[in-house]
Design a protein around this motif. Structure first.
Motif, PDB file in Angstrom:
ATOM      1  N   GLN A 460       0.854  -1.148   0.193  1.00 49.12           N
ATOM      2  CA  GLN A 460      -0.018   0.060   0.050  1.00 49.12           C
ATOM      3  C   GLN A 460       1.034   1.374  -0.021  1.00 49.12           C
ATOM      4  N   ARG A 463       2.313   1.696  -3.495  1.00 48.27           N
ATOM      5  CA  ARG A 463       1.327   2.303  -4.491  1.00 48.27           C
ATOM      6  C   ARG A 463       1.210   3.755  -4.070  1.00 48.27           C
ATOM      7  N   ARG A 464       1.066   4.230  -2.829  1.00 48.57           N
ATOM      8  CA  ARG A 464       0.745   5.525  -2.527  1.00 48.57           C
ATOM      9  C   ARG A 464       1.880   6.404  -2.888  1.00 48.57           C
ATOM     10  N   ASP A 467       1.627   6.935  -6.675  1.00 50.24           N
ATOM     11  CA  ASP A 467       0.685   7.926  -6.935  1.00 50.24           C
ATOM     12  C   ASP A 467       1.037   9.241  -6.426  1.00 50.24           C
ATOM     13  N   SER A 495       5.451  -2.924 -12.081  1.00 52.20           N
ATOM     14  CA  SER A 495       4.637  -2.997 -10.850  1.00 52.20           C
ATOM     15  C   SER A 495       3.965  -1.701 -10.730  1.00 52.20           C
ATOM     16  N   ALA A 496       4.164  -0.696 -11.566  1.00 55.12           N
ATOM     17  CA  ALA A 496       3.399   0.658 -11.048  1.00 55.12           C
ATOM     18  C   ALA A 496       2.389   0.969 -12.221  1.00 55.12           C
ATOM     19  N   SER A 499      -0.660   2.901 -11.316  1.00 50.83           N
ATOM     20  CA  SER A 499      -0.507   4.487 -10.765  1.00 50.83           C
ATOM     21  C   SER A 499       0.085   5.035 -11.988  1.00 50.83           C
TER      22      SER A 499
END
Length: 661
Positions: A460, A463-464, A467, A495-496, A499
């Motif tokens: 998480q 991912r943030r 972003d 992996s992104a 995003s």
């Protein structure tokens, strides 16, 4: 434009005849050493100091003064000289400070023949040191560069000169101190006066309480920004466009010089700010957006935001100083009451203790009243300023984005997030950094980076972090004219993808995200070649000779999951881009956990230091350049359910298509 350096950062010198200006608030001794290719200073004959002020290519002052001027002609230094190091030391004598921690942070600027500043450096973080290596000018590949050093020595000038490799360093240090001693007693060093009006007299909070023994404001352990960023950069705040005077700093006696790093009156009067409505007697003036000085509304708003940041730092420092003094006074009075045998008679001790606590409460309450008054005024100003900010300065939830159009000119700064202090968390100051970027950005995706990050799931958090990086990239694309900003992405494992969907789907990227070792190598080789070509063209004065297919736009490289997919050659290229890229328009936006790259050891330390660290979650890792408050950084967030990124990217993509036709 002035390059505002942080410790370890370097910058190319476009001239070989330069000046070096030092402002320290108190008298300092300036000297310079000349070193060979191995960094060795052969003898004292290679040291320019007050007793030997002129050497081939360098001349220093013969006196200890608060404002020093050194002249350098790099063409005139002997061919064997490959490094010129600028040294500062505190003079010895009655009334002289004994450590740099008790004086304003020294400000050093390298100027060209016309007096314009090329690079500047505020030497923060000094405490018990009485001598410091400020800057070094060095040869690299036939050209000269300046590097910010900031290495202090608690052992004084003797320890510094010994570290430079000089024999009999103590004798030379004594000669230097004896030379300047006669003038020290006659020199009164005071911080330079503020060149713009003081916006609020918040320091009055400590005026009736700090007395003559009150401690100064507390220090933050967070890193100082540099002066390379906007408010908070602290980190490396980015100051306004005018030429910077001496930056402010905390002094040992609790007094603070709050001169803004770049608040200096311009040579010609700027356009006048709007007049504030008439205030009732005894009430503060009604805030007006754009009431700072500046040539345009954008510059006035930028300077006003800096002023709010400065005011919040000052009024909070005054409050903390007053509270610290009240605590110190309470402890002293309680100690006296307990140590006096008479206090045991007829409850006299209890009476003394109650009186001491009552005085403490009175001083604290008075300081809080002043703080609350000033914070209320700043909140009122923020409520007026925030809606007036242009897109580059505005939050994502601002209505200004509803009417967004791709600009025709590059703005002077960009908002990276918000800053606040614990005394009033709801008062958020925009964190602005100057454009073009002078440092790369690092979005720290490590769980050990802060307490908030440690509570999040690793996936998480990553991912943030991505972003957040995409949000910064969208904002950069949005504030540049069409065709003047290009974004590349390295995502070795893919992996992104989620995003990156807004960037990929809108078609604003230079190409699809690079994946795998081959993709990493291709993108890095392309950008490294661009840096080399532009550097050679600039040095040779042959910009017209650049290949016609070379993209001359500013370049941003987003790197995800570093060092995954990077071999040793790719790591070297990335370090080269971080070091040399910003000067020629190539910038990094790293999304990485430093622990993932721990196998490289200290090799990558310069890489991390060259980047401005920001976080995807709130964290108090930034400090202001004045009193080193720990400021909590709040990353910018797109409101839940908002379509603002897609709408902005659609405008950017359409403008790019029109520009290419």
């Amino acid at each position: 434009m002035t390059a505002e350096l942080v410790r370890g950062q370097n910058h190319a010198l476009p001239h070989t005849r330069v000046g070096i200006r030092v402002s320290a608030g108190k008298p300092v001794v300036a000297a310079a050493t000349l070193a060979d290719e191995d960094g060795r200073v052969p003898s004292t004959e290679w040291v320019a100091h007050p007793g030997q002020a002129a050497l081939p290519g360098i001349e220093v002052s013969r006196r200890a003064t608060a404002d020093q001027r050194l002249t350098v002609d790099l063409d005139a230094v002997p061919p064997a000289v490959h490094r010129l190091t600028v040294l500062l030391a505190l003079p010895m004598g009655p009334g002289s400070p004994v450590r740099f921690g008790s004086v304003a942070a020294p400000y050093v600027a390298v100027t060209g023949p016309d007096g314009d500043e090329i690079a500047s450096y505020t030497i923060t973080g000094l405490d018990s040191e009485s001598a410091v290596v400020a800057l070094e000018l060095y040869r690299r590949q036939g050209a000269w560069k300046v590097r910010a050093v900031g290495q202090g020595y608690a052992g004084g000038l003797t320890a510094l000169l010994t570290d430079q490799g000089l024999d009999r360093a103590g004798e030379l240090a004594a000669v230097i101190q004896e030379t300047v001693a006669p003038g020290v007693a006659r020199t009164v060093g005071t911080p330079p006066a503020r060149t713009t009006e003081v916006r609020h007299n918040a320091a009055a909070a400590a005026g009736g309480t700090a007395g003559d023994t009150g401690p100064g404001p507390g220090h933050s352990t967070g890193p100082g920004p540099g002066p390379g960023s906007g408010p908070g950069a602290a980190a490396d705040p980015q100051p306004p466009a005018s030429t910077p005077p001496q930056p402010p700093a905390q002094t040992h006696d609790g007094s603070i010089d709050y001169t803004h790093p770049r608040r200096q009156q311009p040579a010609a009067p700027p356009s006048p700010p709007p007049a504030a409505p008439h205030a009732e007697p005894g009430r503060p003036p009604t805030p007006v957006a754009g009431d700072a000085t500046g040539w345009s509304l954008e510059e006035r708003l930028y300077n006003q935001v800096w002023g709010m940041f400065e005011d919040l730092a000052r009024t909070t420092a005054a409050y903390r100083s007053a509270v610290d003094f009240a605590e110190s006074r309470l402890d002293q009075e309680l100690d006296r009451a307990l140590s006096d045998p008479r206090s045991r008679i007829a409850g006299a001790g209890d009476t003394a203790r109650e009186a001491a606590r009552a005085k403490h409460d009175e001083l604290t309450e008075r300081a809080r009243e002043v703080l609350d008054r000033d914070l209320a005024q700043l909140i009122a100003e923020s409520e007026v300023v925030e809606p007036a900010l242009p897109p580059a300065f505005a939050r994502w939830d601002s209505p200004v984005w509803h009417g967004y159009r791709v600009p025709m000119e590059i703005p002077m700064a960009l908002r990276l997030g918000d800053l606040h202090l614990p005394e009033r968390p709801e008062l958020r100051i925009p964190m602005l950094i100057r454009l073009p970027l002078e440092r790369g950005l690092w979005v720290d995706s490590g769980r050990g980076a802060s307490e908030a990050a440690s509570l999040m799931d690793e996936a998480q958090l990553r991912r943030r972090a991505m972003d957040t990086a995409v949000g910064h990239a969208v904002r950069l694309l949005a504030v540049y004219p069409a065709g003047e900003f290009t974004v590349h992405v390295i995502d070795p494992a893919g992996s992104a993808a989620v995003s990156l969907a807004p960037l990929v789907g809108s078609g604003v990227l230079d190409g699809p995200p690079a994946a795998g070792a081959q993709g990493v190598s291709t993108v890095l080789a392309k950008l490294t070649q661009r840096v080399d070509l532009v550097q050679m063209a600039v040095r040779g004065g042959a910009a017209d000779a650049l290949p016609p297919d070379l993209d001359t736009a500013e370049q941003l490289l987003i790197v995800n999951d570093f060092p995954h997919g990077f071999d040793d050659r790719a790591v070297t290229q990335l370090r080269y881009l971080a070091d040399e890229g910003p000067a020629v328009g190539v910038h990094l936006l790293m999304v990485a956990d430093r622990e993932d790259a721990s196998a490289y050891g200290p090799v990558l330390d310069p890489l991390w230091r060259s980047l401005l660290r920001i976080t995807p979650v709130p964290d108090d890792h930034l400090a202001d350049p004045w009193v080193q408050h720990s400021w909590t950084y709040e990353p910018p967030e797109v409101p839940a359910g908002s379509d603002v990124l897609r709408l902005v990217l659609a405008q950017v993509a359409e403008a790019r298509r029109t520009w290419r036709r």
